[in-house]
Design a protein around this motif. Structure first.
Motif, PDB file in Angstrom:
ATOM      1  N   LEU A 333      34.845  17.742  63.088  1.00 30.97           N
ATOM      2  CA  LEU A 333      34.902  17.264  64.477  1.00 30.97           C
ATOM      3  C   LEU A 333      33.528  17.476  65.106  1.00 30.97           C
ATOM      4  O   LEU A 333      33.142  18.588  65.455  1.00 30.97           O
ATOM      5  CB  LEU A 333      35.985  18.002  65.262  1.00 30.97           C
ATOM      6  N   SER A 334      32.802  16.369  65.187  1.00 31.12           N
ATOM      7  CA  SER A 334      31.433  16.410  65.699  1.00 31.12           C
ATOM      8  C   SER A 334      31.419  16.669  67.198  1.00 31.12           C
ATOM      9  O   SER A 334      32.333  16.264  67.911  1.00 31.12           O
ATOM     10  CB  SER A 334      30.775  15.060  65.391  1.00 31.12           C
ATOM     11  N   PRO A 335      30.370  17.325  67.690  1.00 32.51           N
ATOM     12  CA  PRO A 335      30.287  17.575  69.139  1.00 32.51           C
ATOM     13  C   PRO A 335      30.141  16.297  69.962  1.00 32.51           C
ATOM     14  O   PRO A 335      30.336  16.336  71.172  1.00 32.51           O
ATOM     15  CB  PRO A 335      29.056  18.473  69.284  1.00 32.51           C
ATOM     16  N   ILE A 336      29.790  15.186  69.328  1.00 33.20           N
ATOM     17  CA  ILE A 336      29.722  13.947  70.110  1.00 33.20           C
ATOM     18  C   ILE A 336      30.891  13.009  69.803  1.00 33.20           C
ATOM     19  O   ILE A 336      30.933  11.885  70.289  1.00 33.20           O
ATOM     20  CB  ILE A 336      28.389  13.198  69.916  1.00 33.20           C
ATOM     21  N   ALA A 337      31.846  13.490  68.999  1.00 35.29           N
ATOM     22  CA  ALA A 337      33.070  12.687  68.838  1.00 35.29           C
ATOM     23  C   ALA A 337      33.766  12.681  70.190  1.00 35.29           C
ATOM     24  O   ALA A 337      33.823  13.712  70.865  1.00 35.29           O
ATOM     25  CB  ALA A 337      33.974  13.314  67.782  1.00 35.29           C
ATOM     26  N   PRO A 338      34.284  11.548  70.613  1.00 32.65           N
ATOM     27  CA  PRO A 338      34.953  11.508  71.911  1.00 32.65           C
ATOM     28  C   PRO A 338      36.081  12.532  71.967  1.00 32.65           C
ATOM     29  O   PRO A 338      36.708  12.816  70.946  1.00 32.65           O
ATOM     30  CB  PRO A 338      35.523  10.086  71.979  1.00 32.65           C
ATOM     31  N   ALA A 339      36.309  13.093  73.138  1.00 36.27           N
ATOM     32  CA  ALA A 339      37.403  14.045  73.292  1.00 36.27           C
ATOM     33  C   ALA A 339      38.671  13.401  72.752  1.00 36.27           C
ATOM     34  O   ALA A 339      38.970  12.249  73.056  1.00 36.27           O
ATOM     35  CB  ALA A 339      37.580  14.386  74.770  1.00 36.27           C
ATOM     36  N   GLY A 544      32.518  14.646  75.003  1.00 35.63           N
ATOM     37  CA  GLY A 544      32.969  14.925  73.641  1.00 35.63           C
ATOM     38  C   GLY A 544      34.060  15.973  73.559  1.00 35.63           C
ATOM     39  O   GLY A 544      34.520  16.541  74.558  1.00 35.63           O
ATOM     40  N   ALA A 545      34.441  16.219  72.320  1.00 34.21           N
ATOM     41  CA  ALA A 545      35.578  17.082  72.024  1.00 34.21           C
ATOM     42  C   ALA A 545      35.401  18.506  72.546  1.00 34.21           C
ATOM     43  O   ALA A 545      36.380  19.193  72.835  1.00 34.21           O
ATOM     44  CB  ALA A 545      35.798  17.110  70.518  1.00 34.21           C
ATOM     45  N   TYR A 546      34.154  18.957  72.638  1.00 37.04           N
ATOM     46  CA  TYR A 546      33.907  20.328  73.113  1.00 37.04           C
ATOM     47  C   TYR A 546      33.218  20.297  74.481  1.00 37.04           C
ATOM     48  O   TYR A 546      32.717  21.305  74.953  1.00 37.04           O
ATOM     49  CB  TYR A 546      33.004  21.084  72.142  1.00 37.04           C
ATOM     50  N   GLY A 547      33.145  19.122  75.093  1.00 37.97           N
ATOM     51  CA  GLY A 547      32.294  18.923  76.261  1.00 37.97           C
ATOM     52  C   GLY A 547      32.825  19.547  77.543  1.00 37.97           C
ATOM     53  O   GLY A 547      33.986  19.968  77.622  1.00 37.97           O
ATOM     54  N   ASP A 548      31.967  19.565  78.540  1.00 37.73           N
ATOM     55  CA  ASP A 548      32.373  20.135  79.833  1.00 37.73           C
ATOM     56  C   ASP A 548      33.092  19.103  80.704  1.00 37.73           C
ATOM     57  O   ASP A 548      33.477  19.420  81.826  1.00 37.73           O
ATOM     58  CB  ASP A 548      31.165  20.735  80.568  1.00 37.73           C
ATOM     59  N   ALA A 549      33.260  17.882  80.174  1.00 33.62           N
ATOM     60  CA  ALA A 549      33.943  16.810  80.921  1.00 33.62           C
ATOM     61  C   ALA A 549      33.348  16.704  82.327  1.00 33.62           C
ATOM     62  O   ALA A 549      34.065  16.544  83.303  1.00 33.62           O
ATOM     63  CB  ALA A 549      35.453  17.039  80.949  1.00 33.62           C
ATOM     64  N   PHE A 550      32.036  16.779  82.384  1.00 32.90           N
ATOM     65  CA  PHE A 550      31.305  16.669  83.665  1.00 32.90           C
ATOM     66  C   PHE A 550      31.867  17.654  84.697  1.00 32.90           C
ATOM     67  O   PHE A 550      32.259  17.283  85.789  1.00 32.90           O
ATOM     68  CB  PHE A 550      31.344  15.228  84.177  1.00 32.90           C
ATOM     69  N   GLY A 551      31.914  18.920  84.268  1.00 32.96           N
ATOM     70  CA  GLY A 551      32.257  19.984  85.205  1.00 32.96           C
ATOM     71  C   GLY A 551      33.712  20.389  85.197  1.00 32.96           C
ATOM     72  O   GLY A 551      34.060  21.466  85.675  1.00 32.96           O
ATOM     73  N   THR A 552      34.579  19.544  84.622  1.00 37.76           N
ATOM     74  CA  THR A 552      36.008  19.876  84.636  1.00 37.76           C
ATOM     75  C   THR A 552      36.320  21.094  83.770  1.00 37.76           C
ATOM     76  O   THR A 552      37.200  21.882  84.080  1.00 37.76           O
ATOM     77  CB  THR A 552      36.839  18.675  84.124  1.00 37.76           C
ATOM     78  N   ARG A 553      35.560  21.198  82.640  1.00 38.84           N
ATOM     79  CA  ARG A 553      35.745  22.364  81.757  1.00 38.84           C
ATOM     80  C   ARG A 553      34.424  23.125  81.738  1.00 38.84           C
ATOM     81  O   ARG A 553      33.572  22.877  80.877  1.00 38.84           O
ATOM     82  CB  ARG A 553      36.105  21.892  80.336  1.00 38.84           C
ATOM     83  N   PRO A 554      34.257  24.030  82.679  1.00 38.27           N
ATOM     84  CA  PRO A 554      32.930  24.640  82.863  1.00 38.27           C
ATOM     85  C   PRO A 554      32.386  25.335  81.619  1.00 38.27           C
ATOM     86  O   PRO A 554      31.174  25.454  81.466  1.00 38.27           O
ATOM     87  CB  PRO A 554      33.172  25.652  83.987  1.00 38.27           C
ATOM     88  N   ASP A 555      33.262  25.771  80.722  1.00 35.63           N
ATOM     89  CA  ASP A 555      32.767  26.428  79.507  1.00 35.63           C
ATOM     90  C   ASP A 555      32.322  25.426  78.443  1.00 35.63           C
ATOM     91  O   ASP A 555      31.804  25.823  77.406  1.00 35.63           O
ATOM     92  CB  ASP A 555      33.874  27.304  78.890  1.00 35.63           C
ATOM     93  N   GLY A 556      32.529  24.161  78.700  1.00 31.68           N
ATOM     94  CA  GLY A 556      32.269  23.155  77.672  1.00 31.68           C
ATOM     95  C   GLY A 556      30.787  22.889  77.474  1.00 31.68           C
ATOM     96  O   GLY A 556      29.925  23.334  78.237  1.00 31.68           O
ATOM     97  N   LEU A 557      30.500  22.115  76.423  1.00 32.92           N
ATOM     98  CA  LEU A 557      29.113  21.835  76.045  1.00 32.92           C
ATOM     99  C   LEU A 557      28.436  20.829  76.969  1.00 32.92           C
ATOM    100  O   LEU A 557      29.051  19.872  77.439  1.00 32.92           O
ATOM    101  CB  LEU A 557      29.055  21.261  74.632  1.00 32.92           C
ATOM    102  N   THR A 558      27.147  21.080  77.191  1.00 33.37           N
ATOM    103  CA  THR A 558      26.237  20.117  77.828  1.00 33.37           C
ATOM    104  C   THR A 558      24.928  20.223  77.044  1.00 33.37           C
ATOM    105  O   THR A 558      24.741  21.179  76.273  1.00 33.37           O
ATOM    106  CB  THR A 558      25.941  20.483  79.293  1.00 33.37           C
TER     107      THR A 558
END
Ligand SMILES: Nc1nc2c(c(=O)[nH]1)N[C@H]1C(S)=C(S)[C@@H](COP(=O)(O)OP(=O)(O)OC[C@H]3O[C@@H](n4cnc5c(=O)[nH]c(N)nc54)[C@H](O)[C@@H]3O)O[C@H]1N2
Ligand SMILES: Nc1nc2c(c(=O)[nH]1)N[C@H]1C(S)=C(S)[C@@H](COP(=O)(O)OP(=O)(O)OC[C@H]3O[C@@H](n4cnc5c(=O)[nH]c(N)nc54)[C@H](O)[C@@H]3O)O[C@H]1N2
Ligand code: SF4
Ligand SMILES: [Mo]
Length: 739
Positions: A333-339, A544-558
């Motif tokens: 599961l790549s970090p740029i695979a869509p969530a 992405g799958a581990y992303g911060d969803a533009f602030g929604t998941r603050p622990d996520g990747l940017t």
């Protein structure tokens, strides 16, 4: 005072983290980055030669434009103008469909290749698209597409946890792994054996990987599909099929059983050149192992039955319940695979949606066979290729019958190459735009993270400044602007902002997206302020799958978080995710796609039709990389030579002492022989990427030890029919003493 910078190595699929030494604004050394979360300090001779490659005096530092027939150094503005003028001339007269594109292997290893070649291909709007994929992994794409509904649903062997690994047609101790991104593949194989696991290698040559194995089976080249089908036969015959967690998720098990019924080990033994009992043992051991993974590569792919063999690798993994579970074959599961979205049936996968003009080859993944590139250029008529763009490729050496392509390229109306070297292919260009050396480029593994045996995310910003030249992202963007009709002087950032706007519009409109319903402008404003490629990477990471969803998941990747973690972010071991990956219309794995069942008829015919002549296969070398690293002193010489490896008894039978004449369907050549006791009798090997003896190239060291072009033995007439992939392994040849 020396400085250091971290940089992911772009020279193969292992993606090792390097620590570069920098003195006076240039790279002077490279060693493994001990703190890299993925590679932990592993490095190979190519990575260690980073400085030599970066500083190679034969690397082009300025663009070249053909003036009065001679390639001449010019400034960047002049070169871009010449590229635009040349392309425009052809588009005006013949249309965008007359532009042929060839994309080479390093596109999988650069940010520019990953982000901008797709944009460029779309902008050109041509069906004349060719790449190294049809000299490599296209059979796997087709098999995956038909089985899982997605041609990129790659599984990788769970190297860190498997109990039983079958490596078929791959030599990861030399290649460092392919379609299975694992820094320190050799160490992982040793660790497997140390923890009590077993390694089986299936290869006509006793390679370094085979030498490490518990068991080495040496079949006749080109017979992997029959061998694997016989393994499937045994699984059914001895009641060893056990789908485990996959039960209820797989269609077509009976059809596969019916097909395999005809391919017992006794039936295929002669064709494969293996004792039937060895095939039975293999099947029994795979089935009995607590976990097992079959992993196939080039030797299973670039052969006459490439798609069948690539399919059967996964069929065995599925029938033994080893797909999508720890220790088996798993989906990274790549970090740029869509969530991930909730599972839903897909549209499926099709090949042959259109056909090539001259030979009527079916497209696969919107590409035609690289082996058909020359005929599409040199055959007159409607739809003929009139202009060529090559990006990071050297098809004159890497594809069959380079002499024909060489002549064809000499005749095109306009040719543009984006490449750091003047080589056998780019010497025909009217304009060459050289990208900066790797130290001056950013790095992120867009493609290879999706193949990693452990999920991870790493980003390397450029280690050194650009010094006034454009990076490859800008080069490719400007070419795309020509096709957009904006013109080469347009703002290259336009390309990125357009991709960003289009992607975010789609995401915000998708109710399943983590940014559903949000305002595009708000999201655009949140992206990092860096160059366009950084903005796009930031966007992909955040969606992405581990992303911060533009602030929604603050622990996520940017991207900012990756920059703060220069040794990378470990995202953990692979985890089961078949349901997320499946895109078949039925929502199940299609184990028996009709195209593959139909193609097996060829295999049935082949069983009775073996000849006893010599067959040619390829090989790689730890200090070589396809056609483009023969110019570095640290890598050249020693055992890295273009020799014909042959079993000593075969050499004696033929009376060979030093040089052999090798004749194939496409031509003949002379090669020095090298006695290789590890080679199967009747099999010889020559490496590819050699033959640096053409005029007008600019790699001086390589030209001094040119070797011969093995692909000239190949006329390119035999392709794996479903994928259009050239048969590069298992070519019939005649061998005789020279003179
Ligand atoms: N050092 C180095 N590393 C590289 C490269 C390089 O040029 N040099 N190239 C990179 C690229 S582009 C790729 S795609 C990967 C490839 O990665 P690999 O597939 O691991 O590379 P190869 O060494 O070509 O291994 C293929 C093996 O298949 C065997 N073989 C040939 N025919 C058959 C057959 O019919 N059946 C079976 N079972 N085996 C067969 C060959 O003997 C060979 O050992 O390597 C990458 N890494
Ligand atoms: N007989 C035989 N033939 C084979 C194979 C085989 O096993 N046997 N293997 C096949 C395989 S797996 C592959 S992948 C193909 C490879 O086929 P190609 O991709 O056509 O050839 P390469 O030799 O990899 O050429 C890479 C080119 O990219 C350039 N380059 C390097 N770095 C960059 C960069 O950062 N940007 C740009 N723009 N250019 C760059 C290099 O100068 C070089 O010209 O060869 C295939 N051919
Ligand atoms: S194994 Fe591959 S990625 Fe690692 S240092 Fe060598 S060439 Fe670079
Ligand atoms: Mo490749």
């Amino acid at each position: 005072m020396s400085d250091t910078a971290l940089r992911i190595c772009p020279f193969c699929e292992a993606t090792c983290g390097l620590t570069l030494t920098i003195d006076d604004g240039r790279v002077t050394g490279a060693r493994g980055d001990l703190d890299d979360v993925f590679s932990h300090g592993f490095i190979c001779p190519k990575g260690a030669s980073f400085a030599e490659l970066d500083n190679d005096p034969d690397r082009l530092s300025a663009p070249l434009v053909r003036r009065d027939g001679v390639l001449t150094e010019v400034g960047w503005d002049e070169a871009f103008a010449a590229a635009a003028e040349g392309l425009q001339r052809v588009i005006t007269e013949h249309g965008g469909a007359s532009v042929g594109l060839y994309l080479g292997n390093p596109n999988a290893h650069t940010v520019a290749g990953g982000l901008y070649t797709p944009v460029l291909v779309k902008a050109v709007g041509t069906r004349q698209v060719y790449s190294a994929s049809t000299l490599d992994q296209m059979p796997k794409h087709v098999a995956l597409g038909l089985m899982f509904g997605s041609p990129v649903a790659f599984t990788v062997p769970d190297l860190d946890r498997t109990d039983y690994l079958v490596v078929i047609g791959a030599n990861p101790l030399v290649s460092n792994g392919s379609l299975a991104t694992a820094a320190d593949f050799p160490g992982k194989l040793r660790a497997l054996r140390k923890r009590g696991g077993r390694l089986v290698v299936i290869d006509p040559a006793r390679t370094r990987t085979a030498a490490l194995a518990d068991r080495h089976l040496a079949p006749r080249p080109g017979t992997d599909a029959a061998l694997l089908l016989a393994v499937v036969h045994v699984l059914f015959d001895e009641d060893l099929v056990d789908l485990k967690h996959l039960a209820g998720h797989v269609n077509g098990v009976e059809e596969v059983a019916a097909l395999a019924a005809d391919f017992s080990p006794d039936v295929v033994a002669d064709h494969c050149g293996l004792p039937a009992e060895d095939i039975r043992t293999l099947a029994r051991e795979i089935a009995a192992a607590p976990s097992a993974a079959v992993y196939g590569r080039i030797g299973t792919s670039t052969v006459e039955f490439g798609t069948l063999g690539s399919w059967l690798v996964d069929v065995v993994n599925i029938l033994t319940g080893n797909l999508d579970r720890p220790g088996g074959a798993m989906f990274p599961l790549s970090p740029i695979a869509p969530a991930p979205r909730p599972p839903k049936p897909g549209r499926g996968f099709a090949i042959g949606r259109w056909r090539s003009r001259v030979s009527g080859y079916p497209e696969a993944l919107s590409e035609f066979p690289a082996a058909a590139f020359a005929e599409e250029i040199d055959t007159p008529g409607d739809g003929q290729i009139k202009a060529v763009i090559t990006i990071a490729g050297n098809p004159v050496l890497s594809a069959p019958d380079g002499d024909r392509l060489d002549k064809a390229l000499a005749g095109v109306e306009f040719m543009l190459s984006v490449d750091p070297y003047l080589n056998e292919t780019t010497r025909h260009a009217d304009v060459i735009l050289p990208p900066p050396p790797p130290s001056r480029s950013a790095h992120f593994d867009l493609a290879l993270n999706a193949l990693a045996v452990r999920n991870n995310a790493r980003y390397s910003p450029p280690a050194l400044p650009l010094d006034g030249r454009p990076d490859e992202a800008e080069i490719l963007s400007r070419i795309a602007l020509v096709f957009y009709g904006v013109g080469v002087e347009g703002d290259p950032a336009l390309v990125d902002e357009q991709v960003i706007a289009a992607t975010l519009a789609k995401e915000t409109a998708d109710p399943q997206s983590p940014v559903a319903g949000r305002a595009v402008d708000e999201l655009v404003a949140m992206l990092t302020a860096g160059p366009g490629y950084e903005r796009r990477l930031d966007m992909m990471l955040r969606l992405g799958a581990y992303g911060d969803a533009f602030g929604t998941r603050p622990d996520g990747l940017t991207l900012a978080k990756l920059k703060d973690a220069p040794h990378g972010v470990d995202l953990g071991p692979l985890r089961p995710r078949l349901a997320e990956v499946l895109r078949t219309p039925t929502g199940r794995v299609e184990l028996a796609p009709h195209q593959l069942i139909d193609d097996a008829a060829r295999l049935r015919d082949a069983l009775g039709a073996r000849s006893d002549g010599f067959v040619l296969i390829g090989r790689r070398h730890l200090r070589s990389n396809n056609s483009w690293m023969h110019n570095l002193p640290a890598l050249a010489g020693g055992s890295n030579r273009c020799t014909l490896q042959i079993h000593p008894d075969d050499a004696a039978d033929l009376g060979l002492t030093d040089t052999a004449v090798v004749k194939g369907p496409g031509g003949e050549l002379l090669a020095p022989i090298e006695l290789a006791p590890g080679m199967r009798r009747g099999v010889v090997s020559l490496p590819h990427g050699w033959g640096h003896d053409r005029d007008g190239t600019g790699q001086r060291l390589a030209a001094g030890q040119p070797g011969v072009n093995v692909n000239q033995l190949n006329d390119g007439g035999v392709l794996d029919p479903l994928s259009g992939t050239a048969v590069l392994n298992g070519i019939p040849v005649d061998i005789a003493p020279a003179g």
